[in-house]
Scaffold this motif. Sequence first.
Motif, mmCIF file in Angstrom:
data_model
loop_
_atom_site.group_PDB
_atom_site.id
_atom_site.type_symbol
_atom_site.label_atom_id
_atom_site.label_comp_id
_atom_site.label_asym_id
_atom_site.label_seq_id
_atom_site.Cartn_x
_atom_site.Cartn_y
_atom_site.Cartn_z
ATOM 1 N N ASP A 1 1.903 5.606 0.234
ATOM 2 C CA ASP A 1 2.256 5.989 -1.144
ATOM 3 C C ASP A 1 2.248 4.768 -2.034
ATOM 4 O O ASP A 1 3.171 3.964 -1.981
ATOM 5 C CB ASP A 1 3.646 6.632 -1.182
ATOM 6 N N GLU A 2 1.210 4.609 -2.812
ATOM 7 C CA GLU A 2 1.169 3.509 -3.793
ATOM 8 C C GLU A 2 1.452 4.060 -5.181
ATOM 9 O O GLU A 2 2.076 3.400 -6.015
ATOM 10 C CB GLU A 2 -0.224 2.867 -3.732
ATOM 11 N N GLU A 3 1.029 5.283 -5.446
ATOM 12 C CA GLU A 3 1.109 5.812 -6.815
ATOM 13 C C GLU A 3 2.524 6.208 -7.237
ATOM 14 O O GLU A 3 2.845 6.170 -8.420
ATOM 15 C CB GLU A 3 0.217 7.067 -6.919
ATOM 16 N N GLY A 4 3.315 6.673 -6.297
ATOM 17 C CA GLY A 4 4.656 7.145 -6.670
ATOM 18 C C GLY A 4 4.624 8.506 -7.343
ATOM 19 O O GLY A 4 5.548 8.914 -8.044
ATOM 20 N N LEU B 1 5.744 0.538 -18.408
ATOM 21 C CA LEU B 1 5.479 -0.588 -19.307
ATOM 22 C C LEU B 1 4.976 -1.780 -18.503
ATOM 23 O O LEU B 1 5.576 -2.134 -17.479
ATOM 24 C CB LEU B 1 6.773 -0.954 -20.055
ATOM 25 N N ARG B 2 3.860 -2.398 -18.965
ATOM 26 C CA ARG B 2 3.261 -3.467 -18.156
ATOM 27 C C ARG B 2 2.818 -4.636 -19.048
ATOM 28 O O ARG B 2 2.444 -4.439 -20.207
ATOM 29 C CB ARG B 2 2.023 -2.953 -17.440
ATOM 30 N N ALA B 3 2.803 -5.812 -18.443
ATOM 31 C CA ALA B 3 2.343 -6.996 -19.171
ATOM 32 C C ALA B 3 1.912 -8.067 -18.175
ATOM 33 O O ALA B 3 2.402 -8.098 -17.042
ATOM 34 C CB ALA B 3 3.463 -7.527 -20.064
ATOM 35 N N ALA C 1 -3.878 -2.556 -13.740
ATOM 36 C CA ALA C 1 -3.315 -1.521 -12.866
ATOM 37 C C ALA C 1 -2.468 -2.179 -11.785
ATOM 38 O O ALA C 1 -2.706 -3.317 -11.398
ATOM 39 C CB ALA C 1 -4.442 -0.722 -12.211
ATOM 40 N N GLY C 2 -1.492 -1.440 -11.298
ATOM 41 C CA GLY C 2 -0.668 -1.937 -10.194
ATOM 42 C C GLY C 2 -1.361 -1.682 -8.868
ATOM 43 O O GLY C 2 -2.195 -0.786 -8.761
ATOM 44 N N HIS C 3 -1.034 -2.500 -7.878
ATOM 45 C CA HIS C 3 -1.645 -2.331 -6.552
ATOM 46 C C HIS C 3 -0.663 -2.762 -5.465
ATOM 47 O O HIS C 3 0.281 -3.516 -5.736
ATOM 48 C CB HIS C 3 -2.930 -3.169 -6.454
HETATM 49 O O1 HGY Z 1 -0.223 2.971 -11.835
HETATM 50 C C1 HGY Z 1 -1.017 2.148 -11.370
HETATM 51 O O2 HGY Z 1 -1.312 1.146 -11.982
HETATM 52 C C2 HGY Z 1 -1.619 2.360 -10.022
HETATM 53 O O3 HGY Z 1 -2.763 3.147 -10.148
HETATM 54 N N1 HGY Z 1 -0.669 2.955 -9.150
#
Ligand code: HGY
Length: 415
Positions: free
Chosen positions: A122-125, A283-285, A352-354
């Motif tokens: 589970d990466e996306e949540g 929120l991201r930066a 994007a988060g990873h």
């Molecule tokens: O939300 C994201 O950046 C990644 O796709 N989970």
Amino acid sequence: MIDGHSLCAQLDALARISSQPDGLTRLVMSAEHRKANDLVASWMRAAGMQVHEDAIGNIIGRYEGLQPDAPALIVGSHLDSVRNAGRFDGPLGVVAAITGVASLQQAGERLPHALEVIGFCDEEGTRFGATMLGSRAVAGTFDSATLALRDDEGISLAEAMWGFGLEPAAIGKAKRLSPEVLGYLELHIEQGPVLESLGLPCAAVTAINGATRLAVTLTGTAGHAGTVPMAGRHDALCAAATCVLAVEETAKAVGLVATVGRLEVHDAAINVIPGDVHFTIDLRAARDEARLAALAALDAHMRAVCSARGVGIAITKLHELAATPCAPQIIAAIDQACSKLGLASHHLASGAGHDGMAMAELCPIGMIFLRCKGGISHHPDESITAADAGLGASLLLEVMRAPGLTGFKATSHNL
Ligand code: HGY
Ligand code: MN
Ligand code: MN
């Protein structure tokens, strides 16, 4: 060059494992998670790997190095998806890594280090809101409070784990020890338009932007839409609407990105003043100080809006990870692999988060981005060409075998 067509056929097979009849949705601790793990495990075994599922439902294949029990370079990505997802976000990195190991096995090649291919659960949540459950457990940073989070059906993560055949209290067994992990490497689609606009197929990722996810609950006073005067209302949805626009304005003012992806009016009815509204903020930066300053300003602003409207506000942090730099030695190895394959090298930060953000607590991390059509992602139109799939997998394999990538020297020992 690895054949991208068979790799894409495997991704198509994975994409058919979905709870959504007309698209791709694959959530953690679901029947689809089980089916995807089983299919990926069969590919890992066919590539000569020893396979196991860890205490949080990550599927892991191990390909030994020149000597048994050598420390491993972990290569992979996630197998879960957002709702109505594309088929490449996550699975590309898992299937490409397996394909690389299969190439080594066919050539009878062993590396100084071991390789472990991981399909994170589970990466996306998407199901429970908190993200990177699998990689946090591997890194030893899993927050047990997450077990109490509930999905849209009111099922907690702990209950879902029991249903999946896992014991929540045993999650700690998924934690890996630093000496046994040399690094983490992931191939992922860019999920943005830069590489395509530059006419480049791939890039080394320099850093992953920091991210915070919040759940906001606004409590007003529900009432009769026809009889309560406008002046006397405590309308939770009007308060939410003001806050949602403030999220957008804050992001634009500071030059970061912020999104309200979910907004629900509970007990909604056409003739009832909304009293109970829930929404999320993502929120991201690139810089943590900018992100934290924007969050503080937004928090104060939303509380002032709600106080002026006589609406209660509760803010819960679901997830937060700092901006994460990629390891210079892995960036260099990606650049060298690019030149070995006759590719231009390019560097790009990730919006994007990873999973690498969580894995960075455990080991050096690196990522390769692959261009995707129009930069589209988190959407069924997400796509890459088979040629690029093969190129990305070939580049990943070159980095997996890069001399000095991990700095690990095996003593000469036949298996
Ligand atoms: O939300 C994201 O950046 C990644 O796709 N989970
Ligand atoms: Mn992803
Ligand atoms: Mn994603």
